[in-house]
Design a protein around this motif. Structure first.
Motif, PDB file in Angstrom:
ATOM      1  N   LYS A  88     -20.899 -10.963  15.826  1.00  0.00           N
ATOM      2  CA  LYS A  88     -21.646 -10.178  16.717  1.00  0.00           C
ATOM      3  C   LYS A  88     -20.454  -9.377  18.186  1.00  0.00           C
ATOM      4  N   TYR A 182     -31.461  -8.938  24.365  1.00  0.00           N
ATOM      5  CA  TYR A 182     -32.253  -9.158  23.179  1.00  0.00           C
ATOM      6  C   TYR A 182     -32.785  -9.167  23.797  1.00  0.00           C
ATOM      7  N   TYR A 186     -37.736 -11.261  20.060  1.00  0.00           N
ATOM      8  CA  TYR A 186     -36.866 -10.994  18.849  1.00  0.00           C
ATOM      9  C   TYR A 186     -36.070 -12.412  19.036  1.00  0.00           C
ATOM     10  N   ILE A 187     -35.511 -12.543  20.079  1.00  0.00           N
ATOM     11  CA  ILE A 187     -34.660 -13.407  20.013  1.00  0.00           C
ATOM     12  C   ILE A 187     -35.666 -14.767  19.727  1.00  0.00           C
ATOM     13  N   ARG A 190     -35.986 -14.746  15.860  1.00  0.00           N
ATOM     14  CA  ARG A 190     -35.460 -15.201  14.699  1.00  0.00           C
ATOM     15  C   ARG A 190     -34.280 -16.787  15.423  1.00  0.00           C
ATOM     16  N   TRP A 234     -28.561 -17.814  18.127  1.00  0.00           N
ATOM     17  CA  TRP A 234     -29.498 -18.099  18.866  1.00  0.00           C
ATOM     18  C   TRP A 234     -30.405 -18.664  20.645  1.00  0.00           C
ATOM     19  N   LYS A 235     -30.083 -19.657  19.955  1.00  0.00           N
ATOM     20  CA  LYS A 235     -30.358 -20.618  21.056  1.00  0.00           C
ATOM     21  C   LYS A 235     -29.437 -20.821  21.961  1.00  0.00           C
ATOM     22  N   GLU A 237     -28.176 -17.596  22.994  1.00  0.00           N
ATOM     23  CA  GLU A 237     -28.535 -16.748  23.322  1.00  0.00           C
ATOM     24  C   GLU A 237     -30.034 -16.291  24.589  1.00  0.00           C
ATOM     25  N   MET A 238     -30.890 -17.589  24.181  1.00  0.00           N
ATOM     26  CA  MET A 238     -32.287 -17.628  24.331  1.00  0.00           C
ATOM     27  C   MET A 238     -32.150 -18.279  25.732  1.00  0.00           C
ATOM     28  N   GLN A 241     -30.274 -15.007  27.984  1.00  0.00           N
ATOM     29  CA  GLN A 241     -30.186 -14.713  28.559  1.00  0.00           C
ATOM     30  C   GLN A 241     -32.404 -14.544  29.702  1.00  0.00           C
TER      31      GLN A 241
END
Length: 307
Positions: A88, A182, A186-187, A190, A234-235, A237-238, A241
């Motif tokens: 990424k 994101y 979306y997150i 995922r 993804w966790k 990122e959650m 963000q």
């Protein structure tokens, strides 16, 4: 032949990567088809390396003129796959570079559009508006030439303006992608997707162990490692963000925070026992709506900064 098949079989059995011999399909008459190797399958964390081998992508698969089986297998054994975070970050750098390049394309076409427009306007500036062509007059040929020149340049101006708009949209899309931001939905999707795949691969692995299928156990271990890495990404990122959703209710303050509901941020007008009254519903300033607290997707301070 066996030496070539062995790496291909290992890639297929242990890493779910398929390397197949094929031929090109030339459209030019008399041109002979060439031997190519087509790579497909689970290529997470390997795309950059495959490009480095000289691959070209077509319809979701990669094609090369030389057999890449040994190179890919050795790379996997020595370096493994890149993590989702590495992939990424590199993608964001490329997106930022493409955004700058596309912006230059847009600016170049905008300048050409203006130049063509000025040329079109100058071509007929000495002809009075509504002046008909005086047939059999000495000025008729110049009049027609001026109209034609204006018409050609005006069409080119519109064409360059359309190109400028196209490249501007592409630049904006790449700019958004380069930020790495994101939507919450979306997150969440995922995370749900990775969790589902992880459970499935673990079931496959347990079944393979019971059957004593060593190759399938290795393949499932690779798939589990990929999904575990992606789920962790993804966790993270959650959390980075949108924060922890569990303490959303305690962070909501009327007039000072906004909540994310169905992918849109709304100002909080009032905090009730089980619901929250939001304003600006359907983008109508005085319209309000009641939202159940458990349906709140995110909380941030007024002004767009996450707490």
């Amino acid at each position: 032949m066996n030496n070539q098949c062995n790496p291909m079989q290992q890639l297929r059995k242990h890493f779910s990567i398929y390397v197949e011999a094929s031929k090109t399909t030339p459209t030019r008459a008399g041109k002979e088809p060439k031997d190519v190797w087509v790579v497909s399958g689970v290529l997470d964390g390997l795309v950059d390396f495959i490009y480095q081998l000289g691959a070209r992508k077509y319809k979701g698969k990669f094609s090369l003129y030389d057999d890449p089986s040994i190179a890919i297998l050795n790379h996997l054994k020595e370096n493994g796959r890149k993590s989702m975070s590495e992939v990424k970050k590199e993608q964001q750098v490329r997106d930022a570079e493409k955004s700058q390049k596309f912006t230059l394309y847009a600016q170049s076409n905008a300048a050409k559009s203006i130049e063509r427009f000025e040329t079109a306007k100058a071509a007929v500036e000495n002809i009075p508006f509504g002046q008909p062509i005086l047939v059999d007059h000495y000025s008729a040929s110049r009049h027609r030439a001026a109209i034609n020149k204006s018409n050609v340049n005006m069409r080119k101006s519109i064409e360059h303006d359309d190109k400028s708009s196209y490249w501007s949209r592409r630049a904006r899309t790449k700019e958004i992608k380069s930020t790495g931001e994101y939507s919450l939905n979306y997150i969440a999707n995922r995370i749900k997707e990775c969790s589902s795949k992880l459970r499935k691969y673990k079931r496959w692995s347990e079944a393979a162990e019971k059957l004593g299928d060593h190759d399938e156990v290795i393949r499932c271990s690779d798939l589990i490692a990929i999904q575990t890495d992606q789920l962790s990404y993804w966790k993270e990122e959650m959390h980075s963000q949108y924060g922890d959703k569990k303490d959303n209710s305690s962070r909501i303050v009327a007039g000072k925070t906004e909540i994310l509901y169905r992918g849109t941020w709304y100002p909080v007008k009032r905090v009730n026992t089980k619901t929250i009254t939001i304003s600006n519903w359907l983008r109508v300033e005085n319209a309000t709506w009641l939202v159940q607290k458990e349906k709140v997707e995110g909380v941030r301070n007024v002004g767009g900064l996450n707490e």
